[in-house]
Scaffold this active site. Structure first.
Site, PDB file in Angstrom:
ATOM      1  N   THR A  95       0.814  -1.266  -0.071  1.00 54.46           N
ATOM      2  CA  THR A  95       0.009   0.063  -0.075  1.00 54.46           C
ATOM      3  C   THR A  95       0.774   1.261  -0.044  1.00 54.46           C
ATOM      4  O   THR A  95       1.879   1.281   0.562  1.00 54.46           O
ATOM      5  CB  THR A  95      -0.982  -0.151   1.200  1.00 54.46           C
ATOM      6  OG1 THR A  95      -1.777  -1.230   1.339  1.00 54.46           O
ATOM      7  CG2 THR A  95      -1.836   1.189   1.167  1.00 54.46           C
ATOM      8  N   GLN A 140     -36.084 -13.118  26.076  1.00 57.64           N
ATOM      9  CA  GLN A 140     -35.978 -13.640  24.684  1.00 57.64           C
ATOM     10  C   GLN A 140     -34.973 -12.752  23.861  1.00 57.64           C
ATOM     11  O   GLN A 140     -34.411 -13.146  22.696  1.00 57.64           O
ATOM     12  CB  GLN A 140     -37.669 -13.776  24.254  1.00 57.64           C
ATOM     13  CG  GLN A 140     -38.362 -14.756  24.686  1.00 57.64           C
ATOM     14  CD  GLN A 140     -39.739 -14.578  24.005  1.00 57.64           C
ATOM     15  OE1 GLN A 140     -40.122 -14.002  23.201  1.00 57.64           O
ATOM     16  NE2 GLN A 140     -40.488 -15.792  24.323  1.00 57.64           N
ATOM     17  N   PHE A 198     -13.750  -2.820 -12.017  1.00 53.67           N
ATOM     18  CA  PHE A 198     -12.413  -2.097 -11.472  1.00 53.67           C
ATOM     19  C   PHE A 198     -11.990  -1.326 -12.666  1.00 53.67           C
ATOM     20  O   PHE A 198     -11.071  -0.410 -12.656  1.00 53.67           O
ATOM     21  CB  PHE A 198     -11.311  -2.995 -10.983  1.00 53.67           C
ATOM     22  CG  PHE A 198     -11.815  -3.616  -9.895  1.00 53.67           C
ATOM     23  CD1 PHE A 198     -12.022  -2.772  -8.746  1.00 53.67           C
ATOM     24  CD2 PHE A 198     -11.848  -5.120  -9.858  1.00 53.67           C
ATOM     25  CE1 PHE A 198     -12.127  -3.650  -7.283  1.00 53.67           C
ATOM     26  CE2 PHE A 198     -12.140  -5.579  -8.648  1.00 53.67           C
ATOM     27  CZ  PHE A 198     -12.374  -4.972  -7.398  1.00 53.67           C
ATOM     28  N   GLU A 229      -5.960  -5.804   3.462  1.00 53.68           N
ATOM     29  CA  GLU A 229      -5.913  -7.280   2.723  1.00 53.68           C
ATOM     30  C   GLU A 229      -7.123  -7.259   1.858  1.00 53.68           C
ATOM     31  O   GLU A 229      -7.797  -8.098   1.433  1.00 53.68           O
ATOM     32  CB  GLU A 229      -6.496  -8.489   3.665  1.00 53.68           C
ATOM     33  CG  GLU A 229      -5.096  -8.471   4.781  1.00 53.68           C
ATOM     34  CD  GLU A 229      -4.077  -9.481   4.493  1.00 53.68           C
ATOM     35  OE1 GLU A 229      -3.960  -9.880   3.347  1.00 53.68           O
ATOM     36  OE2 GLU A 229      -3.060  -9.679   5.206  1.00 53.68           O
ATOM     37  N   ALA A 234      -3.028 -14.689   3.103  1.00 56.41           N
ATOM     38  CA  ALA A 234      -3.237 -14.044   4.180  1.00 56.41           C
ATOM     39  C   ALA A 234      -4.740 -13.762   4.183  1.00 56.41           C
ATOM     40  O   ALA A 234      -5.139 -13.944   5.599  1.00 56.41           O
ATOM     41  CB  ALA A 234      -2.406 -12.591   4.206  1.00 56.41           C
ATOM     42  N   TRP A 239       0.904   2.685   5.855  1.00 61.85           N
ATOM     43  CA  TRP A 239       0.333   1.398   6.649  1.00 61.85           C
ATOM     44  C   TRP A 239       0.579   0.157   6.827  1.00 61.85           C
ATOM     45  O   TRP A 239       0.125  -0.840   6.297  1.00 61.85           O
ATOM     46  CB  TRP A 239      -1.408   1.311   5.994  1.00 61.85           C
ATOM     47  CG  TRP A 239      -1.898   2.619   6.228  1.00 61.85           C
ATOM     48  CD1 TRP A 239      -2.616   3.351   4.939  1.00 61.85           C
ATOM     49  CD2 TRP A 239      -2.716   3.157   7.364  1.00 61.85           C
ATOM     50  NE1 TRP A 239      -3.601   4.357   5.682  1.00 61.85           N
ATOM     51  CE2 TRP A 239      -3.679   4.343   6.858  1.00 61.85           C
ATOM     52  CE3 TRP A 239      -2.360   2.941   8.827  1.00 61.85           C
ATOM     53  CZ2 TRP A 239      -4.127   5.095   8.158  1.00 61.85           C
ATOM     54  CZ3 TRP A 239      -3.167   3.464   9.706  1.00 61.85           C
ATOM     55  CH2 TRP A 239      -3.848   4.468   9.306  1.00 61.85           C
ATOM     56  N   ASP A 284     -15.646  -3.655   0.598  1.00 59.43           N
ATOM     57  CA  ASP A 284     -16.183  -3.162  -0.931  1.00 59.43           C
ATOM     58  C   ASP A 284     -15.500  -4.156  -1.959  1.00 59.43           C
ATOM     59  O   ASP A 284     -15.941  -4.528  -3.046  1.00 59.43           O
ATOM     60  CB  ASP A 284     -16.073  -1.620  -1.251  1.00 59.43           C
ATOM     61  CG  ASP A 284     -16.738  -1.044  -0.127  1.00 59.43           C
ATOM     62  OD1 ASP A 284     -18.085  -1.327   0.266  1.00 59.43           O
ATOM     63  OD2 ASP A 284     -16.417   0.154  -0.171  1.00 59.43           O
TER      64      ASP A 284
END
Ligand code: TGC
Ligand code: FAD
Length: 405
Positions: free
Chosen positions: A152, A300, A404, A384, A263, A182, A388
């Site tokens: 990333t 309940q 994409f 990962e 992963a 990140w 979305d």
């Protein structure tokens, strides 16, 4: 946190973690003795060394780096990598079940293991030269080294193909420039598997080692999530790296995406662990807490919450077990992995929220694990591949239409 503080916590909370997993459909019958042995050994390690300290680590935003060596010794790093290269020589169900037990404690702890096993050892094992394997894998496997994975970038998260980190060639070396953001483990990592474009614009994997001039790893501060895991950047300012550190076995985006398959599969199991921890806590609390003269578990509305939690955990367990058998046979597709990661993280988030409600006001304190899991899962649903992105991968599989492009 100091060693003394850690030891005091371990002493004070010794034996307090009495977790046992729910198994409504006797899924244990589908597991081999080896799978159960892996689960039991990781679980007892977690109870002994991690459960007593995890809440304070998260509250203090502290990565307990001493556990890296311990996790290596217990076999948490690369259980699915062959033993001669520092892994455990086990199958994908063993790997998954180890991730379940680690994330039952904390997603940040599972993150450390996912990155080391699936995103650092796996690419070096699958795409590396024999020299690279011999140099790095045993030390990564036993926890003498910590690794991280740099895909990333500040401007390229869901769309890694847009990456601008790149290198030029200079004799026997390359000169790497760019930045990654990140990155789990980065501030303390000894080695980074970094994905960068070569002079022709093709994505390649490069092993960058701490100490190389121009390579820095600043820590990312202010996280409300994964506070017991350390996150940072990777910054490359004209870093000179020998060409022998390029992974020779793969070219193109399929390199990092292949590692992500492994992963993401591990996260599918891990998320069940977080969900189980919240469910077990809620079940106990519902039995002990009295209102209106009876246990709240007798109402309940609370029974509905618990019944739905158990239903979702059971479905998720079956998805993972079947996916694990497909992984073992080399037949699991990326879309099947997306379904499991997306579904299991979502159900874990819902279960954490519902379990928190069953605990009433007590549920917001660190005495119970739900808030920590809930905040952690906000990262797990994002990294990962976001929720979305996994939906769109499934959408493409179903319709044949690529959202994409
Ligand atoms: P696209 O054109 O579809 O594919 C490019 C090439 O890659 C191949 N491919 C795969 N190969 C193996 N496994 C997969 N899952 C694959 N998906 C695609 C594809 O066949 C093609 O190969 P070739 O030979 O034709 O070149 O790529 P795209 O640019 O359209 O992007 C597709 C998309 C959006 C699905 C993908 O880029 C994606 O998954 N984006 C999400 C990014 C992501 O997951 N980043 C994760 C960063 S690492 C991280 O978060 C670690 S957290 C660690 C922790 O702490 O636990
Ligand atoms: P963006 O890609 O900017 O997405 C923002 C929003 O837009 C999301 O909701 C996304 O779903 C949506 N979106 C994007 N594209 C589309 C589309 N085509 N259609 C519809 N919606 C879309 N990365 C690493 O390389 N290594 C690591 O070790 C690592 N560890 C991490 C640890 C943590 C704690 C976190 C939070 C992240 C980590 N990541 C790591 C990065 C992670 O993989 C990215 O955050 C993730 O892939 C999303 O990228 P982004 O944050 O840039 O979001």
């Amino acid at each position: 946190m100091t060693t003394q503080e850690i030891n005091e916590l371990k002493e004070a909370k010794k034996g307090k973690d009495t977790f046992d997993h729910p198994d409504f459909y006797n899924i244990d019958d589908l597991l081999s003795e080896e799978h159960k042995m892996v689960r039991d050994s990781v679980r007892s390690y977690v109870k002994r060394e991690l459960s007593p300290i995890i809440e304070e680590c998260a509250q203090n935003n502290y990565f307990p780096s001493h556990i890296v060596k311990q996790m290596g010794d217990v076999g948490c790093f690369g259980p699915q990598i062959p033993a001669e290269y520092g892994g455990g020589g086990l199958d994908y169900i063993s790997y998954g079940i180890a991730m379940q037990e680690l994330e039952r404690c904390d997603s940040g702890i599972r993150s450390t293991a996912s990155v080391q096993g699936s995103l650092v050892m796996y690419p070096i094992h699958k795409f590396g030269s024999e020299e690279q394997k011999i140099k790095f894998l045993p030390k990564l496997g036993n926890g003498d080294m910590l690794g991280c994975f740099g895909l990333t970038e500040p401007d390229h998260g869901s769309n890694p193909n847009g990456m601008t980190t790149s290198y030029k060639e200079d004799g026997d070396d390359i000169i790497l420039n760019g930045a990654k953001l990140w990155i789990s483990n980065s501030p303390q990592a000894d080695v980074a598997v970094v994905w960068a474009k070569d002079p022709e614009g093709i994505v390649r994997g490069v092993i960058v080692e701490r100490g190389m001039e121009g390579f820095t790893t600043p820590e990312t501060h202010g996280k409300w999530s994964l506070r017991a895991s350390i996150t940072g950047e990777l910054v490359f300012d004209n870093v000179r790296i020998p060409k022998s550190n390029i992974l020779p076995g793969v070219k193109g985006l399929k390199g990092p995406l292949t590692c992500l398959n492994s992963a993401r599969y591990g996260i599918s199991w891990g998320a069940i662990g977080a969900a189980m921890d919240c469910y077990e806590s809620a079940k106990k609390y519902a039995a002990q807490r009295h209102q209106f003269g009876r246990p709240i578990g007798g109402f309940q509305l609370q029974q509905k919450k618990l019944a739905e939690m158990l239903t979702e955990i059971t479905k998720a367990q079956l998805v993972c077990w079947r996916l694990g058998t497909l992984m073992n046979e080399g037949k699991a597709t990326p879309a099947q992995i997306s379904l499991a990661k997306r579904n299991n993280v979502e159900i874990a988030m819902n279960i954490a929220r519902e379990a928190r409600q069953i605990h009433g006001g007590m549920g917001i304190t660190g005495e119970y694990p739900m808030m920590r899991h809930m905040m952690n899962l906000e990262s797990v649903v994002t990294y990962e591949g976001t929720h979305d992105i996994h939906l769109l991968i499934l959408g493409m599989e179903i319709t044949g239409e690529n959202a994409f492009i």
